[in-house]
Design a protein around this motif. Structure first.
Motif, mmCIF file in Angstrom:
data_model
loop_
_atom_site.group_PDB
_atom_site.id
_atom_site.type_symbol
_atom_site.label_atom_id
_atom_site.label_comp_id
_atom_site.label_asym_id
_atom_site.label_seq_id
_atom_site.Cartn_x
_atom_site.Cartn_y
_atom_site.Cartn_z
ATOM 1 N N MET A 63 0.816 -1.207 0.000
ATOM 2 C CA MET A 63 0.000 0.000 0.000
ATOM 3 C C MET A 63 0.857 1.268 0.000
ATOM 4 S SD MET A 63 -3.089 -1.070 -0.239
ATOM 5 C CE MET A 63 -2.407 -2.461 -1.197
ATOM 6 N N ALA A 64 2.020 1.212 0.641
ATOM 7 C CA ALA A 64 2.920 2.370 0.631
ATOM 8 C C ALA A 64 3.435 2.632 -0.779
ATOM 9 C CB ALA A 64 4.078 2.139 1.597
ATOM 10 N N LEU A 65 3.800 1.579 -1.484
ATOM 11 C CA LEU A 65 4.243 1.740 -2.876
ATOM 12 C C LEU A 65 3.119 2.311 -3.726
ATOM 13 C CD1 LEU A 65 6.247 -1.581 -3.393
ATOM 14 C CD2 LEU A 65 7.181 0.741 -3.329
ATOM 15 N N LEU A 66 1.908 1.817 -3.541
ATOM 16 C CA LEU A 66 0.757 2.317 -4.295
ATOM 17 C C LEU A 66 0.501 3.789 -3.992
ATOM 18 C CD1 LEU A 66 -1.615 1.660 -6.182
ATOM 19 C CD2 LEU A 66 -2.925 0.989 -4.154
ATOM 20 N N ALA A 67 0.586 4.151 -2.713
ATOM 21 C CA ALA A 67 0.362 5.552 -2.323
ATOM 22 C C ALA A 67 1.394 6.471 -2.955
ATOM 23 C CB ALA A 67 0.402 5.672 -0.799
ATOM 24 N N GLU A 68 2.654 6.021 -2.983
ATOM 25 C CA GLU A 68 3.700 6.846 -3.588
ATOM 26 C C GLU A 68 3.504 6.975 -5.097
ATOM 27 O OE1 GLU A 68 7.549 5.379 -2.521
ATOM 28 O OE2 GLU A 68 7.504 6.327 -0.537
ATOM 29 N N GLN A 69 3.102 5.890 -5.752
ATOM 30 C CA GLN A 69 2.921 5.912 -7.202
ATOM 31 C C GLN A 69 1.728 6.776 -7.616
ATOM 32 O OE1 GLN A 69 2.559 1.753 -8.131
ATOM 33 N NE2 GLN A 69 4.732 1.331 -7.792
ATOM 34 N N GLU A 70 0.650 6.703 -6.832
ATOM 35 C CA GLU A 70 -0.579 7.392 -7.205
ATOM 36 C C GLU A 70 -0.742 8.751 -6.515
ATOM 37 O OE1 GLU A 70 -2.457 6.282 -9.543
ATOM 38 O OE2 GLU A 70 -1.459 4.335 -9.764
ATOM 39 N N GLY A 71 0.146 9.050 -5.563
ATOM 40 C CA GLY A 71 0.029 10.310 -4.840
ATOM 41 C C GLY A 71 -1.136 10.343 -3.883
ATOM 42 N N TRP A 72 -1.505 9.168 -3.339
ATOM 43 C CA TRP A 72 -2.645 9.076 -2.433
ATOM 44 C C TRP A 72 -2.211 9.314 -0.995
ATOM 45 C CZ3 TRP A 72 -4.908 3.849 -4.611
ATOM 46 C CH2 TRP A 72 -5.473 4.101 -5.875
ATOM 47 N N LEU A 138 -7.353 -8.879 10.386
ATOM 48 C CA LEU A 138 -7.834 -7.537 10.690
ATOM 49 C C LEU A 138 -6.675 -6.547 10.788
ATOM 50 C CD1 LEU A 138 -10.613 -8.203 13.364
ATOM 51 C CD2 LEU A 138 -10.934 -7.262 11.073
ATOM 52 N N GLU A 139 -5.594 -6.972 11.441
ATOM 53 C CA GLU A 139 -4.427 -6.102 11.569
ATOM 54 C C GLU A 139 -3.845 -5.773 10.200
ATOM 55 O OE1 GLU A 139 0.114 -6.133 13.401
ATOM 56 O OE2 GLU A 139 -1.289 -7.746 13.911
ATOM 57 N N LEU A 140 -3.738 -6.776 9.333
ATOM 58 C CA LEU A 140 -3.196 -6.558 7.995
ATOM 59 C C LEU A 140 -4.033 -5.541 7.227
ATOM 60 C CD1 LEU A 140 -1.085 -7.832 5.836
ATOM 61 C CD2 LEU A 140 -3.111 -9.020 5.000
ATOM 62 N N LEU A 141 -5.346 -5.725 7.249
ATOM 63 C CA LEU A 141 -6.222 -4.862 6.461
ATOM 64 C C LEU A 141 -6.292 -3.448 7.024
ATOM 65 C CD1 LEU A 141 -9.157 -7.354 5.744
ATOM 66 C CD2 LEU A 141 -7.239 -6.741 4.257
ATOM 67 N N THR A 142 -6.388 -3.329 8.346
ATOM 68 C CA THR A 142 -6.463 -1.984 8.933
ATOM 69 C C THR A 142 -5.127 -1.250 8.806
ATOM 70 O OG1 THR A 142 -6.007 -2.921 11.134
ATOM 71 C CG2 THR A 142 -8.317 -2.549 10.532
ATOM 72 N N SER A 143 -4.023 -1.972 8.910
ATOM 73 C CA SER A 143 -2.713 -1.332 8.718
ATOM 74 C C SER A 143 -2.574 -0.816 7.293
ATOM 75 C CB SER A 143 -1.590 -2.316 9.038
ATOM 76 O OG SER A 143 -1.598 -2.686 10.397
ATOM 77 N N ALA A 144 -3.055 -1.605 6.320
ATOM 78 C CA ALA A 144 -3.027 -1.155 4.928
ATOM 79 C C ALA A 144 -3.866 0.103 4.761
ATOM 80 C CB ALA A 144 -3.534 -2.270 4.016
ATOM 81 N N GLY A 145 -5.021 0.149 5.416
ATOM 82 C CA GLY A 145 -5.868 1.330 5.351
ATOM 83 C C GLY A 145 -5.207 2.551 5.961
ATOM 84 N N VAL A 146 -4.514 2.351 7.076
ATOM 85 C CA VAL A 146 -3.794 3.456 7.727
ATOM 86 C C VAL A 146 -2.712 4.000 6.803
ATOM 87 C CG1 VAL A 146 -2.150 3.978 9.582
ATOM 88 C CG2 VAL A 146 -4.273 2.764 10.094
ATOM 89 N N VAL A 147 -1.980 3.107 6.157
ATOM 90 C CA VAL A 147 -0.899 3.525 5.245
ATOM 91 C C VAL A 147 -1.467 4.344 4.094
ATOM 92 C CG1 VAL A 147 0.811 2.687 3.595
ATOM 93 C CG2 VAL A 147 0.664 1.662 5.865
ATOM 94 N N LEU A 148 -2.575 3.883 3.508
ATOM 95 C CA LEU A 148 -3.190 4.619 2.398
ATOM 96 C C LEU A 148 -3.749 5.963 2.861
ATOM 97 C CD1 LEU A 148 -5.104 1.865 0.391
ATOM 98 C CD2 LEU A 148 -3.108 3.176 -0.343
ATOM 99 N N LEU A 149 -4.384 5.985 4.011
ATOM 100 C CA LEU A 149 -4.950 7.227 4.535
ATOM 101 C C LEU A 149 -3.870 8.277 4.755
ATOM 102 C CD1 LEU A 149 -7.387 8.777 5.777
ATOM 103 C CD2 LEU A 149 -6.752 7.763 7.980
ATOM 104 N N LEU A 150 -2.757 7.843 5.321
ATOM 105 C CA LEU A 150 -1.682 8.787 5.630
ATOM 106 C C LEU A 150 -0.776 9.048 4.433
ATOM 107 C CD1 LEU A 150 -0.614 7.514 9.177
ATOM 108 C CD2 LEU A 150 -2.056 9.485 8.632
ATOM 109 N N GLY A 151 -0.787 8.140 3.450
ATOM 110 C CA GLY A 151 0.168 8.266 2.354
ATOM 111 C C GLY A 151 1.586 8.053 2.845
ATOM 112 N N PRO A 153 5.312 6.994 3.393
ATOM 113 C CA PRO A 153 6.409 6.536 2.544
ATOM 114 C C PRO A 153 6.849 5.137 2.956
ATOM 115 C CG PRO A 153 7.193 8.143 4.136
ATOM 116 C CD PRO A 153 5.699 8.110 4.255
ATOM 117 N N VAL A 154 7.482 4.423 2.017
ATOM 118 C CA VAL A 154 7.903 3.048 2.279
ATOM 119 C C VAL A 154 8.838 2.991 3.483
ATOM 120 C CG1 VAL A 154 9.150 1.074 1.331
ATOM 121 C CG2 VAL A 154 7.584 2.371 -0.124
#
Length: 262
Positions: A63-72, A138-151, A153-154
């Motif tokens: 998700m961090a890589l995706l956020a960096e690539q898409e600017g999310w 649940l931890e995996l999915l919510t952590s991914a959501g936190v990473v995307l929400l905050l954008g 970095p890896v």
């Protein structure tokens, strides 16, 4: 050597060091036999590790890589420099993990899952591995959501994951720290004595000290409790109603979310 290999090496080294510290400077008298507990905790750790690997594409790193690539995400939108974004992201992620931990205690359905971590009959470094597979997902999915929400970095993701891994093992360790050292560390990180209160069989005490890495959120939101009422030596850890040996064996732990509440 791959990143996964390095992670396993760090984990094994930290765990071995903490177990040695437990033997040399124990805080509480441990159980005469650790075999059943350690076997159950170890199997849960292996199952959860493989489960999260299978779902790795949904993990925080991806998700961090995706956020960096898409600017999310927040920190991608404001274009914060790395020296500022990384520490702020780490602190913000830990705050959201604190909130997640409180939710696990607040809702009965989530507590059914999370109580597997709490119903360990003793508390030592292996307790840091004791989570139901449903909680691992649940931890995996919510952590991914936190990473995307905050954008995040890896690098920020790597930092918070390393901190959470090390502190999770440290805070569950049955080790006696000098009083002055424990007092000072509580300003920076969750210590074993601080987290042990959270594993009390007294529910009011278990519903405190939710901090994952940093203790600041407990101070800020009024959930900090300095010590258990019975004292660390005399307190009982676990979950009331979950004392039966069958409940605490591996299959009992896997079935726990589908049985009555503890």
């Amino acid at each position: 050597m791959s990143q996964g290999s390095w992670s396993w090496m760090v984990l094994a080294g930290v765990f071995a060091g903490l177990v040695a510290a437990e033997v040399l400077w124990p805080r509480r008298q441990g159980p005469l036999s650790r075999f059943v507990r350690w076997t159950s905790n170890g199997v849960l750790f292996l199952v959860n590790g493989h489960l999260q690997s299978l779902l790795g594409v949904l993990g925080a790193g991806s998700m961090a890589l995706l956020a960096e690539q898409e600017g999310w995400g927040l920190f991608q939108l404001v274009q914060a420099p790395a020296w500022l974004a990384i520490p702020l992201c780490v602190a913000a992620a830990d705050l959201l993990f604190y909130a997640r931990h409180r939710l696990l205690h607040a809702f009965p359905l989530l507590w059914r899952i999370h109580q597997v971590h709490h119903d360990d009959s003793a508390m030592d470094a292996s307790t840091g591995f004791r989570f139901h597979p449903l909680e691992a997902v649940l931890e995996l999915l919510t952590s991914a959501g936190v990473v995307l929400l905050l954008g995040m970095p890896v690098v920020g993701v790597a930092v918070i994951q390393l901190l959470a891994l090390v502190v999770n093992l440290f805070q569950h360790t049955n080790v006696r720290l000098p009083g002055r050292l424990d007092h000072c560390l509580r300003y920076l990180v969750v210590t074993p004595d601080m987290h042990r209160v959270h594993h009390s069989v007294v529910r009011a005490e278990a519903d405190s000290n939710y901090g994952v890495v940093f203790p600041w959120w407990d101070y800020l939101f009024g959930s900090y409790r300095a010590r258990p009422a019975a004292g660390h030596a005399a307190m009982t850890v676990g979950v009331r109603g979950r004392e039966d040996p069958g409940d605490l064996a591996l299959f009992g732990l896997l079935l726990a979310p589908f049985r009555r509440l503890g």
